[in-house]
Scaffold this motif. Structure first.
Motif, PDB file in Angstrom:
ATOM      1  N   SER A  40       0.830  -1.206   0.000  1.00  0.00           N
ATOM      2  CA  SER A  40       0.000   0.000   0.000  1.00  0.00           C
ATOM      3  C   SER A  40       0.864   1.256   0.000  1.00  0.00           C
ATOM      4  N   LEU A  41       1.880   1.286   0.846  1.00  0.00           N
ATOM      5  CA  LEU A  41       2.750   2.457   0.931  1.00  0.00           C
ATOM      6  C   LEU A  41       3.576   2.616  -0.349  1.00  0.00           C
ATOM      7  N   ARG A  42       4.038   1.506  -0.892  1.00  0.00           N
ATOM      8  CA  ARG A  42       4.810   1.569  -2.132  1.00  0.00           C
ATOM      9  C   ARG A  42       3.951   2.108  -3.272  1.00  0.00           C
ATOM     10  N   HIS A  43       2.680   1.712  -3.286  1.00  0.00           N
ATOM     11  CA  HIS A  43       1.769   2.198  -4.328  1.00  0.00           C
ATOM     12  C   HIS A  43       1.567   3.710  -4.215  1.00  0.00           C
ATOM     13  N   LEU A  44       1.452   4.196  -2.980  1.00  0.00           N
ATOM     14  CA  LEU A  44       1.272   5.636  -2.777  1.00  0.00           C
ATOM     15  C   LEU A  44       2.474   6.417  -3.321  1.00  0.00           C
ATOM     16  N   ILE A  45       3.659   5.849  -3.157  1.00  0.00           N
ATOM     17  CA  ILE A  45       4.868   6.510  -3.650  1.00  0.00           C
ATOM     18  C   ILE A  45       4.973   6.380  -5.167  1.00  0.00           C
ATOM     19  N   ALA A  46       4.735   5.165  -5.671  1.00  0.00           N
ATOM     20  CA  ALA A  46       4.855   4.927  -7.114  1.00  0.00           C
ATOM     21  C   ALA A  46       3.832   5.738  -7.911  1.00  0.00           C
ATOM     22  N   SER A  47       2.658   5.958  -7.337  1.00  0.00           N
ATOM     23  CA  SER A  47       1.598   6.687  -8.046  1.00  0.00           C
ATOM     24  C   SER A  47       1.777   8.202  -7.958  1.00  0.00           C
ATOM     25  N   VAL A  73       3.451  -2.330  11.162  1.00  0.00           N
ATOM     26  CA  VAL A  73       3.820  -1.083  10.480  1.00  0.00           C
ATOM     27  C   VAL A  73       5.335  -0.903  10.484  1.00  0.00           C
ATOM     28  N   ARG A  74       5.954  -1.170  11.626  1.00  0.00           N
ATOM     29  CA  ARG A  74       7.412  -0.987  11.732  1.00  0.00           C
ATOM     30  C   ARG A  74       8.157  -1.937  10.800  1.00  0.00           C
ATOM     31  N   GLU A  75       7.673  -3.183  10.672  1.00  0.00           N
ATOM     32  CA  GLU A  75       8.314  -4.140   9.774  1.00  0.00           C
ATOM     33  C   GLU A  75       8.180  -3.688   8.324  1.00  0.00           C
ATOM     34  N   ALA A  76       6.992  -3.188   7.952  1.00  0.00           N
ATOM     35  CA  ALA A  76       6.769  -2.711   6.584  1.00  0.00           C
ATOM     36  C   ALA A  76       7.667  -1.517   6.273  1.00  0.00           C
ATOM     37  N   VAL A  77       7.761  -0.596   7.208  1.00  0.00           N
ATOM     38  CA  VAL A  77       8.601   0.587   7.019  1.00  0.00           C
ATOM     39  C   VAL A  77      10.073   0.193   6.978  1.00  0.00           C
ATOM     40  N   ALA A  78      10.479  -0.769   7.822  1.00  0.00           N
ATOM     41  CA  ALA A  78      11.876  -1.219   7.846  1.00  0.00           C
ATOM     42  C   ALA A  78      12.278  -1.812   6.496  1.00  0.00           C
ATOM     43  N   ALA A  79      11.366  -2.583   5.880  1.00  0.00           N
ATOM     44  CA  ALA A  79      11.651  -3.166   4.568  1.00  0.00           C
ATOM     45  C   ALA A  79      11.802  -2.078   3.515  1.00  0.00           C
ATOM     46  N   MET A  80      10.938  -1.055   3.569  1.00  0.00           N
ATOM     47  CA  MET A  80      11.019   0.058   2.616  1.00  0.00           C
ATOM     48  C   MET A  80      12.298   0.870   2.837  1.00  0.00           C
ATOM     49  N   LYS A  81      12.678   1.024   4.088  1.00  0.00           N
ATOM     50  CA  LYS A  81      13.914   1.740   4.411  1.00  0.00           C
ATOM     51  C   LYS A  81      15.111   0.985   3.848  1.00  0.00           C
TER      52      LYS A  81
END
Length: 263
Positions: A40-47, A73-81
């Motif tokens: 979801s967060l990656r889509h917000l950035i990609a779009s 949330v922290r795990e998802a953000v850590a992967a994106m980081k």
């Protein structure tokens, strides 16, 4: 090829396959939730809804929006980081990075990350080798199914040119769960996304290199998955040992490359 093994490999459909496999709904599992939040967060950035420099919603807002725990949330953000998409600034929030300049300004950080990930890999090895052997002995049909589904998800990520890190972690969680000893999963959860090696720690990675790396990891996983499915304890241990040892060798090679680059 052994007929039994051929039949099992057929359970992992290739791209475009019309094979339908009945699976139980595991959409609420921790690994799946982390993946969903990350996507979801990656889509917000990609779009373009969030551009480099923008601040993402706070951790509290993300937990409320996605109805998940702060850990997810922290795990998802850590992967994106780790993938160079965001930066977490203490006391300020989560900010979107510019992928075009981020690899150049973070060479020193990448070296530190490689060293840290290598340390985690060395600690993981004995426990995950044991987990693979126990999973081969103890896994239930439902747990075997979950392992196969995680393996398929990694292939889907590769085919869609997406990071495999979250799917990779979900596979290792599924193997840990198949030991039926909760301490194995707790060990992985403690390290989180840092437990999973990835190729984006390399400066200026080329798309072709990323894809080749991901397919190599997928093949290493396939050997582990098939051994667990065959209830072959020794083969499962050996396959996990080879997988983790290969990752350690690749990371040590990266450290040598960093030293050569900076000399």
């Amino acid at each position: 090829m052994n007929t039994a093994i051929a039949l099992k490999i057929a359970r992992i459909p290739s791209r475009g396959s019309s094979v339908t496999i009945q699976t139980k709904d595991r959409s609420k599992g921790p690994g799946s939730l982390v993946s969903k939040v990350g996507q979801s967060l990656r889509h917000l950035i990609a779009s373009g809804q969030y551009v480099p420099g923008d601040k993402l919603p706070s951790e509290v807002e993300l937990t409320e929006t996605h109805r998940v725990s702060r850990t997810v949330v922290r795990e998802a953000v850590a992967a994106m980081k780790s993938d160079g998409l965001v930066e977490v600034r203490q006391g300020a929030g989560i900010f979107v990075l510019d992928p075009d300049i981020q690899p150049h300004v973070n060479r020193r950080i990448d070296k530190a990350r490689v060293s840290s990930d290598l340390e985690v890999l060395e600690v993981r090895a004995p426990l995950e080798i044991e987990a693979a052997g126990l999973a081969a002995l103890r896994r239930s049909p439902a747990q075997e199914e979950a392992i196969f589904e995680c393996h398929r998800q990694i292939l889907r990520c590769i085919e869609n040119d997406e990071s495999i890190r979250e799917a990779d972690l979900a596979l290792h969680f599924a193997i840990a769960d198949a030991t039926n000893n909760p301490l194995f999963r707790q060990h992985l959860e403690f390290h989180g996304a840092a437990a999973i090696p990835q190729s984006k720690v390399m400066p200026d990675p080329r798309p072709a290199d990323q894809t080749a790396y991901r397919r190599m990891i997928h093949k290493e996983h396939e050997v582990i998955v098939m051994a667990i499915s065959d209830r072959d304890e020794e083969a499962a241990r050996n396959a996990m040992r080879d997988h983790l040892r290969g990752s350690q060798i690749r990371y040590r090679d990266l450290l040598r490359d960093f030293r050569a680059f900076s000399s």
